[in-house]
Design an enzyme around this catalytic site. Structure first.
Site, short mmCIF file in Angstrom:
data_model
loop_
_atom_site.label_atom_id
_atom_site.label_comp_id
_atom_site.label_asym_id
_atom_site.label_seq_id
_atom_site.Cartn_x
_atom_site.Cartn_y
_atom_site.Cartn_z
N ASP A 85 0.88 -1.04 0.15
CA ASP A 85 0.33 0.41 -0.16
C ASP A 85 0.50 1.46 -0.15
O ASP A 85 0.57 2.27 -0.87
CB ASP A 85 -0.82 -0.14 1.47
CG ASP A 85 -2.01 0.95 1.04
OD1 ASP A 85 -2.57 1.36 0.13
OD2 ASP A 85 -3.09 0.46 1.80
N CYS A 125 -2.80 9.22 0.47
CA CYS A 125 -4.22 9.16 -0.46
C CYS A 125 -4.68 10.05 -2.20
O CYS A 125 -4.25 11.10 -1.60
CB CYS A 125 -5.09 9.19 -0.01
SG CYS A 125 -7.33 8.80 -1.07
P1 HMG Z 1 -9.23 -5.35 -16.22
O1 HMG Z 1 -8.52 -4.50 -16.81
O2 HMG Z 1 -11.33 -5.47 -15.76
O3 HMG Z 1 -9.61 -6.61 -16.04
O4 HMG Z 1 -8.37 -5.25 -14.90
P2 HMG Z 1 -9.54 -8.19 -17.28
O5 HMG Z 1 -9.59 -8.88 -16.54
O6 HMG Z 1 -11.02 -7.14 -18.60
O7 HMG Z 1 -8.25 -8.16 -18.00
C1 HMG Z 1 -7.07 -6.76 -19.24
C2 HMG Z 1 -6.11 -7.32 -19.09
O8 HMG Z 1 -5.23 -7.32 -17.67
C3 HMG Z 1 -5.30 -8.43 -19.53
O9 HMG Z 1 -4.35 -8.67 -20.13
C4 HMG Z 1 -5.39 -9.36 -18.25
O10 HMG Z 1 -4.76 -10.26 -18.29
C5 HMG Z 1 -4.44 -8.58 -17.82
P3 HMG Z 1 -4.15 -8.09 -21.93
O11 HMG Z 1 -5.09 -9.36 -22.36
O12 HMG Z 1 -4.53 -6.43 -22.46
O13 HMG Z 1 -3.15 -8.25 -22.40
N1 HMG Z 1 -5.32 -9.08 -15.93
C6 HMG Z 1 -3.75 -8.56 -15.72
N2 HMG Z 1 -2.43 -8.79 -15.47
C7 HMG Z 1 -1.81 -9.24 -14.18
N3 HMG Z 1 -2.28 -9.93 -12.70
C8 HMG Z 1 -3.63 -8.99 -12.93
C9 HMG Z 1 -4.22 -9.57 -13.94
N4 HMG Z 1 -5.83 -9.35 -13.99
C10 HMG Z 1 -6.43 -9.45 -15.26
N5 HMG Z 1 -3.90 -9.81 -11.79
C11 HMG Z 1 -7.90 -5.73 -12.36
C12 HMG Z 1 -8.89 -5.37 -13.58
C13 HMG Z 1 -8.76 -6.39 -11.66
C14 HMG Z 1 -6.88 -6.75 -13.14
C15 HMG Z 1 -7.40 -4.60 -12.88
O14 HMG Z 1 -8.53 -3.35 -12.08
C16 HMG Z 1 -6.38 -4.08 -11.80
O15 HMG Z 1 -5.58 -4.50 -11.18
N6 HMG Z 1 -6.87 -3.65 -10.49
C17 HMG Z 1 -5.58 -3.52 -8.97
C18 HMG Z 1 -6.45 -1.58 -8.45
C19 HMG Z 1 -4.96 -1.30 -7.29
O16 HMG Z 1 -3.91 -2.82 -6.35
N7 HMG Z 1 -5.47 -1.12 -7.00
C20 HMG Z 1 -5.20 -1.12 -4.78
C21 HMG Z 1 -4.93 -1.80 -3.85
S1 HMG Z 1 -6.54 -2.12 -3.39
C22 HMG Z 1 -6.30 -1.15 -1.86
O17 HMG Z 1 -5.07 -0.27 -2.38
C23 HMG Z 1 -7.26 -0.36 -1.35
C24 HMG Z 1 -6.83 -0.99 0.65
O18 HMG Z 1 -5.23 -0.84 0.69
C25 HMG Z 1 -7.13 -0.68 1.61
C26 HMG Z 1 -8.34 0.24 1.55
O19 HMG Z 1 -7.20 1.43 1.80
O20 HMG Z 1 -9.08 1.10 0.99
C27 HMG Z 1 -6.36 -3.16 0.55
MG MG Z 2 -4.95 1.51 1.94
#
Ligand code: HMG
Ligand code: MG
Length: 306
Positions: A14, A255
């Protein structure tokens, strides 16, 4: 009720995911090792998310590879996974290492539809569907799963979030087979009052975190310190029976919704602040303060412009 408080440091994940600069894999590895040496119970090491969405953590596999054979006994390493794709990448790490390097995975959804779409390109219901194969694969490998509920108090787009919505999402995660719940106060807008109201709703729904029922799932509070109220929220949560918290060494994070180019607001609650508050309140942690200070100094040194 237990006097020992569990601390997870999420700074390598994070804390670094929003950093604008490039951070060398070796510096991330060093941070994880310093945190393990400081005695945190768990380190959230990285994310197996899309590198297009979070380029800063695209080296998750390399970070874990560098940690092979060097995990201190007793420390849990966890990784964030959003879907089956990420889960398979996490499992490959353990297969390649020939050891259980990743001990736990964490899935993440939200109590706000808008945040869920912005963060994962999916509705809350769609995120939960994505978790079904993740939980199945985790079970097959005997890996526990943490389920985050973001926007547990307030959403940057929708404003205040009703505590019952948070309890609903937490209950749905547990129905899916998730082992623990982590309540994310994503933007640091919470107050002791609003955090307490949310915790009471979740605890009364799940029977969690009170240290009562042996079968109750672990409940963790994940605070950001945007407005300097996180320490007071920790105190309020301790009073309600929460015994597990996330922090980030050096207060890393920040943030993106609250920062401006001129002023970068604080990130996650600093693990060193968290530990101090927990001890002040009469509870015990497993941390070595000097070693934690070294980890925090290293973490602060990784910030852009440091
Ligand atoms: P998407 O674009 O909707 O995914 O993303 P998709 O399923 O349509 O796939 C699109 C492309 O992404 C494809 O590749 C997949 O293979 C690839 P392409 O055919 O275009 O070459 N793909 C991936 N590649 C690597 N790793 C994967 C993966 N999945 C699909 N796992 C997705 C959907 C969820 C993947 C995207 O939105 C994403 O990665 N989001 C992550 C956001 C994130 O990390 N946010 C921060 C963490 S949460 C947070 O910080 C909150 C927390 O701290 C708690 C709080 O504070 O509240 C936890
Ligand atoms: Mg967080």
């Amino acid at each position: 009720m237990s006097k020992r408080v569990r601390i997870t440091d999420v700074s390598p994940r994070d804390g670094l995911q929003n950093e604008p600069g490039v951070i060398a894999t070796a510096d991330k590895v060093r941070l994880v090792e310093l945190l393990g040496g400081a005695g945190v119970d768990e380190v959230e090491v990285s994310s197996f998310v899309s590198p297009k969405w979070v380029p800063q953590l695209a080296d998750a596999t390399d970070v874990f590879a560098a940690l092979r054979g060097r995990k201190p006994p007793g420390v849990v390493y966890s990784a964030l996974v959003p879907n089956e794709h990420g889960m398979r990448a996490a499992l490959s790490v353990n297969q390649a290492a020939g050891e259980r390097l990743i001990d736990k995975v964490a899935v993440f959804t939200a109590a706000s539809e808008t945040f869920s779409r912005r963060n994962t390109n999916a509705t809350i219901a769609e995120t939960l569907e994505r978790f079904v194969p993740v939980v199945r694969l985790a079970r097959e490998s005997a890996l526990p799963v943490r389920g985050y509920v973001s926007c547990a108090v307030q959403c940057p787009y929708e404003g205040p979030v009703a505590p019952e919505r948070v309890a609903d999402v937490a209950a749905r995660l547990l129905d899916l087979g998730v082992d623990e719940i982590d309540l994310g106060e994503t933007i640091g807008a919470g107050t002791p009052e609003s955090v307490s109201a949310m915790l009471e709703a979740v605890m009364s729904r799940l029977g969690a975190g009170s240290g009562g029922a042996a079968s109750a799932p672990l409940l963790t509070l994940h605070l950001h310190d945007t407005f300097g109220r996180a320490a007071d929220c920790v105190r309020a949560a301790l009073r309600l029976g929460v015994r597990s918290f996330d922090g980030a060494a050096g207060g890393l994070g920040g943030c993106p919704f609250a920062s401006t180019p001129a002023r970068r607001v604080p990130g996650n609650i600093a693990t060193e602040t968290l530990a101090r508050v927990v001890i002040e309140e009469g509870y015990a942690v497993g941390l070595n303060p000097e070693a934690l200070a070294l980890a925090a100094a290293h973490a602060r040194g990784l910030r852009a412009g440091a």
